[in-house]
Write a protein that holds these residues in place. Sequence first.
Motif, short mmCIF file in Angstrom:
data_model
loop_
_atom_site.label_atom_id
_atom_site.label_comp_id
_atom_site.label_asym_id
_atom_site.label_seq_id
_atom_site.Cartn_x
_atom_site.Cartn_y
_atom_site.Cartn_z
N VAL A 179 0.86 -1.23 0.13
CA VAL A 179 0.10 0.05 -0.04
C VAL A 179 0.84 1.45 -0.11
O VAL A 179 0.43 2.57 0.27
N GLY A 180 2.17 1.12 -0.41
CA GLY A 180 2.76 2.30 -0.42
C GLY A 180 3.35 2.94 0.91
O GLY A 180 3.48 2.20 1.90
N GLY A 181 3.87 4.05 0.85
CA GLY A 181 4.47 4.73 1.93
C GLY A 181 6.07 4.77 2.20
O GLY A 181 6.49 4.07 1.25
N LEU A 182 6.38 5.37 3.10
CA LEU A 182 7.74 5.08 3.64
C LEU A 182 8.16 3.50 3.91
O LEU A 182 7.60 2.79 4.32
N THR A 183 9.13 3.31 3.15
CA THR A 183 9.89 1.83 3.22
C THR A 183 10.96 1.77 4.46
O THR A 183 11.37 2.86 5.04
N VAL A 184 11.30 0.64 4.94
CA VAL A 184 12.02 0.44 5.98
C VAL A 184 13.44 0.84 5.61
O VAL A 184 14.10 1.65 6.58
#
Length: 194
Positions: A179-184
């Motif tokens: 769902v996207g967003g900031l990745t680790v």
Amino acid sequence: MSAIIRKIVTVVEETQMEMGRQVSPPTRRAAAIAVIENPFAGRYVEDLSPLIAIGEELGELLSKRAVAALGIDGAKAQSYGKAAAVGENGELEHAAAILHPKMGAPVRKVLGKGAALIPSSKKRSGPGTTLDIPLGHKDAAFVRSHFDGMEVQINDAPRANEIMVAVAVTDSGRPLPRVGGLTVAEVKGEDGLR
């Protein structure tokens, strides 16, 4: 005042397959749950500092147990969360006293960091209640792949004069996140958000 512990339960959940797809590596979550005597059950007490001290004590104990159950170094944990359920003779403020003022610092120490707020939930219920422990990335709240939760239950807790307290940690986010967003990999871990 130290916690009077009736029992400790540790649960590990490992997801190896989701929607017919292999999850590699498997996602793993662990929760350590303590069932303790509520020293203020059945009466109003203005000063809840003994419960605050118990929260600090349980933060260290439970986070160490959850990390050990995953078999990882605390610094490798990615998400965390905490929750409590008071028995019918307790009040929600008893759970809040355990979870909020001092529980976070020892949890963060065990995990080697923890810039983000530790998600939490609390409720009043009886034996066999399901405790929903919200989870979020330990260093960056905007990592959507780690918006999650873990359900735990102990068949005989909390009794009327008890409090069930849980800390959960993970070694990953949700299985198959998309769902996207900031990745680790993009986490800076400075402000608790990004």
